[in-house]
Design a protein around this motif. Structure first.
Motif, PDB file in Angstrom:
ATOM      1  N   HIS A   4      21.295  41.932  46.975  1.00  0.00           N
ATOM      2  CA  HIS A   4      21.460  41.201  45.714  1.00  0.00           C
ATOM      3  C   HIS A   4      22.407  40.009  45.795  1.00  0.00           C
ATOM      4  CE1 HIS A   4      20.196  45.209  43.793  1.00  0.00           C
ATOM      5  NE2 HIS A   4      19.165  44.430  43.937  1.00  0.00           N
ATOM      6  N   VAL A   5      23.355  40.051  46.702  1.00  0.00           N
ATOM      7  CA  VAL A   5      24.321  38.959  46.821  1.00  0.00           C
ATOM      8  C   VAL A   5      24.178  38.356  48.201  1.00  0.00           C
ATOM      9  CG1 VAL A   5      26.747  38.286  46.698  1.00  0.00           C
ATOM     10  CG2 VAL A   5      25.904  40.162  45.278  1.00  0.00           C
ATOM     11  N   LEU A   6      23.898  37.062  48.244  1.00  0.00           N
ATOM     12  CA  LEU A   6      23.628  36.391  49.514  1.00  0.00           C
ATOM     13  C   LEU A   6      24.483  35.143  49.655  1.00  0.00           C
ATOM     14  CD1 LEU A   6      19.712  36.470  49.271  1.00  0.00           C
ATOM     15  CD2 LEU A   6      21.137  38.056  50.578  1.00  0.00           C
ATOM     16  N   TYR A   7      24.901  34.880  50.883  1.00  0.00           N
ATOM     17  CA  TYR A   7      25.485  33.581  51.187  1.00  0.00           C
ATOM     18  C   TYR A   7      24.327  32.638  51.527  1.00  0.00           C
ATOM     19  CZ  TYR A   7      30.205  35.569  51.949  1.00  0.00           C
ATOM     20  OH  TYR A   7      31.431  36.179  51.812  1.00  0.00           O
ATOM     21  N   VAL A   8      24.485  31.362  51.204  1.00  0.00           N
ATOM     22  CA  VAL A   8      23.511  30.345  51.613  1.00  0.00           C
ATOM     23  C   VAL A   8      24.239  29.363  52.507  1.00  0.00           C
ATOM     24  CG1 VAL A   8      22.016  28.466  50.838  1.00  0.00           C
ATOM     25  CG2 VAL A   8      22.117  30.596  49.535  1.00  0.00           C
ATOM     26  N   LYS A   9      23.825  29.277  53.755  1.00  0.00           N
ATOM     27  CA  LYS A   9      24.500  28.422  54.737  1.00  0.00           C
ATOM     28  C   LYS A   9      23.455  27.728  55.607  1.00  0.00           C
ATOM     29  CE  LYS A   9      28.615  29.855  53.545  1.00  0.00           C
ATOM     30  NZ  LYS A   9      29.505  28.961  52.776  1.00  0.00           N
ATOM     31  N   ARG A  10      23.922  26.700  56.304  1.00  0.00           N
ATOM     32  CA  ARG A  10      23.044  25.979  57.223  1.00  0.00           C
ATOM     33  C   ARG A  10      23.388  26.374  58.657  1.00  0.00           C
ATOM     34  NH1 ARG A  10      19.973  21.273  56.585  1.00  0.00           N
ATOM     35  NH2 ARG A  10      21.027  20.759  54.610  1.00  0.00           N
ATOM     36  N   ILE A  11      22.377  26.559  59.488  1.00  0.00           N
ATOM     37  CA  ILE A  11      22.598  26.901  60.891  1.00  0.00           C
ATOM     38  C   ILE A  11      22.857  25.632  61.687  1.00  0.00           C
ATOM     39  CG2 ILE A  11      21.466  27.752  62.983  1.00  0.00           C
ATOM     40  CD1 ILE A  11      20.177  29.890  61.316  1.00  0.00           C
ATOM     41  N   VAL A  12      23.995  25.611  62.373  1.00  0.00           N
ATOM     42  CA  VAL A  12      24.308  24.448  63.211  1.00  0.00           C
ATOM     43  C   VAL A  12      24.457  24.843  64.681  1.00  0.00           C
ATOM     44  CG1 VAL A  12      25.377  23.105  61.364  1.00  0.00           C
ATOM     45  CG2 VAL A  12      26.786  24.665  62.722  1.00  0.00           C
ATOM     46  N   GLY A  13      24.601  26.124  64.975  1.00  0.00           N
ATOM     47  CA  GLY A  13      24.742  26.571  66.356  1.00  0.00           C
ATOM     48  C   GLY A  13      23.803  27.720  66.633  1.00  0.00           C
ATOM     49  N   LEU A  14      23.209  27.714  67.823  1.00  0.00           N
ATOM     50  CA  LEU A  14      22.241  28.735  68.213  1.00  0.00           C
ATOM     51  C   LEU A  14      22.847  29.669  69.264  1.00  0.00           C
ATOM     52  CD1 LEU A  14      19.105  26.430  68.522  1.00  0.00           C
ATOM     53  CD2 LEU A  14      19.890  27.751  66.539  1.00  0.00           C
ATOM     54  N   PRO A  15      22.253  30.844  69.435  1.00  0.00           N
ATOM     55  CA  PRO A  15      22.803  31.804  70.399  1.00  0.00           C
ATOM     56  C   PRO A  15      23.045  31.200  71.769  1.00  0.00           C
ATOM     57  CG  PRO A  15      21.052  32.834  69.144  1.00  0.00           C
ATOM     58  CD  PRO A  15      21.072  31.383  68.743  1.00  0.00           C
ATOM     59  N   GLY A  16      24.195  31.516  72.320  1.00  0.00           N
ATOM     60  CA  GLY A  16      24.545  31.048  73.657  1.00  0.00           C
ATOM     61  C   GLY A  16      25.247  29.704  73.679  1.00  0.00           C
ATOM     62  N   GLU A  17      25.224  28.969  72.588  1.00  0.00           N
ATOM     63  CA  GLU A  17      25.831  27.632  72.568  1.00  0.00           C
ATOM     64  C   GLU A  17      27.329  27.716  72.311  1.00  0.00           C
ATOM     65  OE1 GLU A  17      23.555  25.569  69.572  1.00  0.00           O
ATOM     66  OE2 GLU A  17      22.067  24.891  71.040  1.00  0.00           O
ATOM     67  N   ARG A  18      28.004  26.627  72.702  1.00  0.00           N
ATOM     68  CA  ARG A  18      29.436  26.509  72.414  1.00  0.00           C
ATOM     69  C   ARG A  18      29.567  25.596  71.202  1.00  0.00           C
ATOM     70  NH1 ARG A  18      29.425  24.117  77.251  1.00  0.00           N
ATOM     71  NH2 ARG A  18      30.831  22.518  76.441  1.00  0.00           N
ATOM     72  N   VAL A  19      30.303  26.079  70.201  1.00  0.00           N
ATOM     73  CA  VAL A  19      30.437  25.324  68.953  1.00  0.00           C
ATOM     74  C   VAL A  19      31.915  25.102  68.657  1.00  0.00           C
ATOM     75  CG1 VAL A  19      29.958  25.281  66.472  1.00  0.00           C
ATOM     76  CG2 VAL A  19      28.297  26.304  68.050  1.00  0.00           C
ATOM     77  N   ALA A  20      32.241  23.899  68.250  1.00  0.00           N
ATOM     78  CA  ALA A  20      33.613  23.573  67.847  1.00  0.00           C
ATOM     79  C   ALA A  20      33.522  22.583  66.691  1.00  0.00           C
ATOM     80  CB  ALA A  20      34.392  22.966  69.009  1.00  0.00           C
ATOM     81  N   ILE A  21      34.647  22.395  66.015  1.00  0.00           N
ATOM     82  CA  ILE A  21      34.718  21.388  64.959  1.00  0.00           C
ATOM     83  C   ILE A  21      35.941  20.530  65.241  1.00  0.00           C
ATOM     84  CG2 ILE A  21      34.921  20.922  62.490  1.00  0.00           C
ATOM     85  CD1 ILE A  21      33.577  23.657  62.020  1.00  0.00           C
ATOM     86  N   ALA A  22      35.727  19.231  65.345  1.00  0.00           N
ATOM     87  CA  ALA A  22      36.820  18.322  65.660  1.00  0.00           C
ATOM     88  C   ALA A  22      36.813  17.171  64.658  1.00  0.00           C
ATOM     89  CB  ALA A  22      36.664  17.780  67.076  1.00  0.00           C
ATOM     90  N   GLY A  23      37.902  17.042  63.921  1.00  0.00           N
ATOM     91  CA  GLY A  23      37.968  15.992  62.919  1.00  0.00           C
ATOM     92  C   GLY A  23      36.879  16.115  61.865  1.00  0.00           C
ATOM     93  N   GLY A  24      36.457  17.343  61.605  1.00  0.00           N
ATOM     94  CA  GLY A  24      35.417  17.569  60.601  1.00  0.00           C
ATOM     95  C   GLY A  24      34.005  17.467  61.140  1.00  0.00           C
ATOM     96  N   MET A  25      33.870  17.056  62.403  1.00  0.00           N
ATOM     97  CA  MET A  25      32.542  16.897  62.991  1.00  0.00           C
ATOM     98  C   MET A  25      32.193  18.142  63.812  1.00  0.00           C
ATOM     99  SD  MET A  25      31.175  13.824  62.397  1.00  0.00           S
ATOM    100  CE  MET A  25      30.073  13.610  63.780  1.00  0.00           C
ATOM    101  N   VAL A  26      31.006  18.681  63.607  1.00  0.00           N
ATOM    102  CA  VAL A  26      30.556  19.820  64.399  1.00  0.00           C
ATOM    103  C   VAL A  26      30.150  19.324  65.783  1.00  0.00           C
ATOM    104  CG1 VAL A  26      28.802  21.614  64.645  1.00  0.00           C
ATOM    105  CG2 VAL A  26      29.756  21.121  62.383  1.00  0.00           C
ATOM    106  N   GLN A  27      30.617  20.051  66.803  1.00  0.00           N
ATOM    107  CA  GLN A  27      30.251  19.719  68.173  1.00  0.00           C
ATOM    108  C   GLN A  27      29.538  20.915  68.792  1.00  0.00           C
ATOM    109  OE1 GLN A  27      33.581  18.224  70.391  1.00  0.00           O
ATOM    110  NE2 GLN A  27      33.492  16.289  69.277  1.00  0.00           N
TER     111      GLN A  27
END
Lengths: 119, 166
Positions: free
Chosen positions: A38-61
């Protein structure tokens, strides 16, 4: 998920999106379940399995390269240390980067993703 | 006097059915009791008051839903809260006086493991409206609760925040 989706607005989730071997893709807006349906978060996928993800200065890397995100209109210059996603993890984040805080983004297990938003 | 075999079998089947019914519905009664208890907690939580006397009485009433040795774990970055006194003290100090707020409990799943122990998972929805500008914010979080029956009442002995986005 503002400005893409207004808070409290009614949306349709396709729970069959990821059946039959189909997997979420980068850019997909997905519904993420909490304790139940009944309660769901709504988000956007920016990283896929196995990838390295970081955020620098507000930018997704992703894997050291900045991600082009034309749907983001407001950013805060914040940082997030690089994480490596496991084979079952996706990195999700809302589109309202001007108000993002801890708990609004992060790694989510694939089992929590219930479907893709249709509209 | 000889008792017919069929009568003996019928009585035995009836007793077995009774035992099975009691076993099946016993858990159900506890589940219902826990759900009712949690619903009552949300109602009491949402019954607002801003005067000093009311706050103390309300804190005492809310405290009755927890065990003496409750442990609250909000996850990384926040130390655990241990004991009912500490929990109520913190809750009373943090109570906002410039906002209206509403707590809802949704997607409640109850698993009664033993006669006096149960596990609950649920989603809490916390709606807060600022009196100053009327802005409404909504926060949803999943929690795992450990419940214990004390003196006939189900009480919360453990609260653990579940990190969906790590």
């Amino acid at each position: 998920m503002m400005p893409t989706y207004e808070s409290g607005s009614l949306r349709l989730v396709n729970k069959l999106s990821f059946w039959g071997g189909r997997r979420p893709g980068r850019g997909d807006i997905v519904a993420i379940k909490l304790a139940g349906p009944h309660v769901l978060y709504v988000k956007r996928i920016v990283g896929l399995p196995g990838e390295r993800v970081a955020i620098a200065g507000g930018m997704v890397q992703v894997n050291g390269m900045p991600l082009v995100e034309p749907y983001v209109h407001v950013r805060k210059p914040w940082d997030y240390d690089e994480v490596t996603l496991s084979p079952r993890e996706y990195f999700v984040i809302g589109d309202n980067r001007g108000a993002a805080s801890r708990g609004d983004f992060g790694r989510v297990d694939a089992s929590r993703i219930v479907g893709k938003l249709l509209f | 006097m000889r008792i017919p075999r069929s009568a003996v079998l019928a009585v035995a089947a009836g007793v077995a059915a009774l035992v099975l019914w009691a076993w099946l519905t016993r858990g159900t009664d506890d589940e219902r009791a826990i759900r009712r208890r949690l619903s009552e907690f949300a109602e009491d939580f949402n019954a607002g008051t801003t005067d000093g006397v009311g706050l103390a009485a309300r804190a005492a009433r809310l405290g009755s839903y927890f065990t003496d040795d409750i442990v609250v774990d909000f996850g990384p970055g926040a130390g655990p809260i241990t004991g009912r006194e500490m929990l109520m003290g913190i809750a009373t100090r943090l109570q906002p006086r410039t906002a209206a707020f509403m707590l809802e409990l949704d997607d409640v799943t109850v698993d009664v493991a033993l006669a006096d122990v149960a596990e609950v998972t649920l989603t809490t929805l916390f709606r807060r409206r600022s009196v100053a500008d009327g802005e409404t914010s909504l926060d949803a979080r999943e929690f795992s609760l450990g419940m214990r029956k004390v003196g006939g009442d189900w009480r919360v002995a453990r609260i653990t925040a579940v990190d969906i986005l790590r």
